[in-house]
Scaffold this active site. Structure first.
Site, PDB file in Angstrom:
ATOM      1  N   TYR B 157       0.838  -1.203   0.000  1.00  0.00           N
ATOM      2  CA  TYR B 157       0.000   0.000   0.000  1.00  0.00           C
ATOM      3  C   TYR B 157       0.879   1.262   0.000  1.00  0.00           C
ATOM      4  O   TYR B 157       0.697   2.175  -0.808  1.00  0.00           O
ATOM      5  CB  TYR B 157      -0.906  -0.025   1.228  1.00  0.00           C
ATOM      6  CG  TYR B 157      -1.917   1.084   1.305  1.00  0.00           C
ATOM      7  CD1 TYR B 157      -3.122   1.011   0.615  1.00  0.00           C
ATOM      8  CD2 TYR B 157      -1.684   2.198   2.107  1.00  0.00           C
ATOM      9  CE1 TYR B 157      -4.066   2.027   0.703  1.00  0.00           C
ATOM     10  CE2 TYR B 157      -2.617   3.216   2.203  1.00  0.00           C
ATOM     11  CZ  TYR B 157      -3.811   3.127   1.506  1.00  0.00           C
ATOM     12  OH  TYR B 157      -4.741   4.135   1.614  1.00  0.00           O
ATOM     13  N   LYS B 161       1.202   4.061  -2.937  1.00  0.00           N
ATOM     14  CA  LYS B 161       0.797   5.437  -2.638  1.00  0.00           C
ATOM     15  C   LYS B 161       1.948   6.424  -2.826  1.00  0.00           C
ATOM     16  O   LYS B 161       1.728   7.603  -3.133  1.00  0.00           O
ATOM     17  CB  LYS B 161       0.236   5.516  -1.216  1.00  0.00           C
ATOM     18  CG  LYS B 161      -1.121   4.794  -1.048  1.00  0.00           C
ATOM     19  CD  LYS B 161      -2.198   5.405  -1.929  1.00  0.00           C
ATOM     20  CE  LYS B 161      -3.582   4.862  -1.612  1.00  0.00           C
ATOM     21  NZ  LYS B 161      -4.605   5.432  -2.525  1.00  0.00           N
TER      22      LYS B 161
END
Lengths: 256, 256
Positions: B157, B161
């Site tokens: 993640y 990001k």
């Protein structure tokens, strides 16, 4: 004294970006306190707004003198009973490298550009907190994030301002005070425009900067004012401790 | 902020069946934009469209799994087909899978990178030519506090990001004169997806209380907080801001 109208204090409000910010808030119906060391120009700005049936008054202040800043806030509270937003726009710029920068220039730039906002926050934030919370916006610069030859003291001052703003944001968030930094690059009416105007080839200098910007143009004071307005609005209620650049993508790009 | 900031514009918003995406779809529509509501959740996206139409706005639902390149191409084509132009691309859809580096399976990695990073590349690649051929455009990509800071258990993640921040800077630099691209970095936002994570916890109340203590503004964000920032970045209010990362996190990023 009106309690439904926001009271906004703008330092450096008599010219450049500060003046555009003053106009924006006043046009929205806020009461603006135009604070500047240049009383003559500040009075002109206030007179023009009042003539247009907008709400503004004057505070003559040297933001580097704590007594003057404290008196400005006290007097503002006496007149209006509240303070909802503080915009620290007063700043100066000198052109010199690290090696060439004199003690006097260094001190003057740090005093106006960092100590000034510090003192305004120190005295303004408690007033905002007592008024039920609000916003502080510090006018930084793209040169607070990237370097540029010949701006030693200015870059240092704007870099320091960013972390001063973040510190104030963290410390006073529980008081309902949000603090953010707006970081313009060269605009058509800020300090850069004034420096360019004194150069041999003002148009050439402005065009050169525009060419080196991904958006291929300079920013405008109105654009800076729109971002300051957003940060002082309820739309930014969860935004604090941030830096919003207005640089046409300049900081995102490495100059090859 | 004035009404009608996106009058006459067309916006494509991924992940708009609920939470931050739905709030943005409703807000953008209130400000005059026609919306392509994109999601994998058909019921949710039709509900979003019904909310917008009920308020007098224009919206069309479009099913797409953004982790599939063909779906990204098709959704951009659908916006052009339906509304004749595309001015705003808001890449909001994302998935969140927890796992430290060693525990992250190849499948978790691939799905997370596809949904949270490659999807944005595919959508932008498809959308930018239409923006260049039209009146330009504004791209808003959704990162996270975890795009710039680490947190245990967010290996894939966090990487995705962070990657989209660099991708956004590239777009800002490469298409600067006509297309702006910026990143929103939300902190803890109280949405259905966020509640799904906390509901699975042994001590959800304790976790929420702890979380709120770490956020300087002492509350979770709301979907509308993020939507307001997305509107600012999508609209001309931020006309000279590009390549920027703007937190919407109650001061969290300034704190850690």
């Amino acid at each position: 004294m009106s309690t439904d109208r926001r009271v906004v204090l703008v330092t450096g409000g008599a010219s450049g970006l500060g003046e555009a910010i003053v106009s924006r808030f006043a046009s929205n119906g806020d009461h603006v306190v135009v604070a500047d060391v240049d009383e003559y120009r500040a009075r002109q700005v206030v007179d023009n707004l009042v003539a247009a049936r907008l709400r503004a008054d004057l505070a003559t202040v040297d933001v580097t003198a704590e007594g003057e800043v404290a008196a400005m806030v006290d007097s503002l509270l006496e007149r209006h009973g509240r303070l909802d937003a503080l915009v620290c726009s007063a700043a100066i710029e000198t052109r010199s490298s690290v090696v060439d920068c004199t003690d006097e220039d260094w001190q003057r730039v740090l005093d106006v550009n960092v100590k000034g906002p510090f003192l305004c926050c120190k005295h303004g934030i408690p007033a905002i907190a007592r008024s039920g919370g609000g916003a502080v916006v510090l006018l930084g610069s793209v040169l607070g994030a990237i370097g540029s030859p010949g701006y030693a003291a200015y870059c240092a001052s704007k870099g320091a301002l960013v972390n001063l703003g973040k510190q104030a944001a963290i410390e006073h968030a529980p008081d309902g005070v949000r603090v953010n930094i707006v970081s313009p690059s060269a605009t058509d009416s800020g300090l850069f425009a004034r420096v360019a105007a004194q150069s041999d080839d003002p148009d050439g200098m402005m065009q050169m900067v525009a060419r080196n910007t991904p958006m291929q143009r300079l920013g405008t004071a109105a654009e800076v004012a729109a971002t300051v307005e957003f940060l002082c609005s309820d739309g930014a209620a969860f935004i604090s401790g941030t830096v919003i650049p207005l640089d046409g993508g300049m900081a995102a790009r490495r100059i090859v | 902020m004035t009404a009608g900031q996106l009058a006459g514009k067309v916006a494509l918003i991924t992940g708009s069946a609920s939470g931050q995406g739905r709030a943005a779809a409703q807000l953008f529509a209130e400000h005059g934009a026609a919306i392509l509501v994109v999601d994998v959740n058909d019921d949710g996206m039709h509900e979003t469209v019904a909310c917008i139409e009920g308020a007098g706005g224009r919206a069309i639902a479009w099913h797409a799994d953004v982790s599939q390149r063909a779906d990204c191409d098709a959704m951009v084509a659908a916006a052009i087909e339906a509304f004749g132009r595309l001015d705003v691309l808001y890449n909001n859809a994302a998935i969140q899978m927890s796992g430290r580096v060693v525990e992250t399976t190849e499948e978790m990695w691939d799905v997370t990178i596809a949904t949270n990073l490659s999807a944005i590349f595919w959508a932008c690649r498809a959308a930018i030519p239409h923006m260049l051929a039209g009146d330009g455009g504004s791209i808003v990509n959704t990162s996270s506090t975890l795009g710039q800071q680490g947190s245990e258990g967010y290996a894939a993640y966090g990487a995705a990001k962070a990657g989209l921040i660099a991708l956004t800077r590239q777009i800002a630099v490469e298409y600067g004169p006509k297309v702006r691209a910026n990143v929103i970095a939300p902190g803890s936002i109280d949405t259905p997806r966020f509640r799904k994570v906390t509901d699975g916890m042994d001590d959800a109340e304790g976790f929420l209380a702890m979380l709120q203590r770490t956020i300087p503004l002492r509350r979770l964000g709301l979907a509308d907080d993020v939507a307001q920032l997305a509107l600012f970045l999508a609209s001309d209010a931020s006309a000279y801001t590009s390549g920027a990362v703007i937190p919407c996190d109650g001061g969290l990023a300034a704190f850690r």
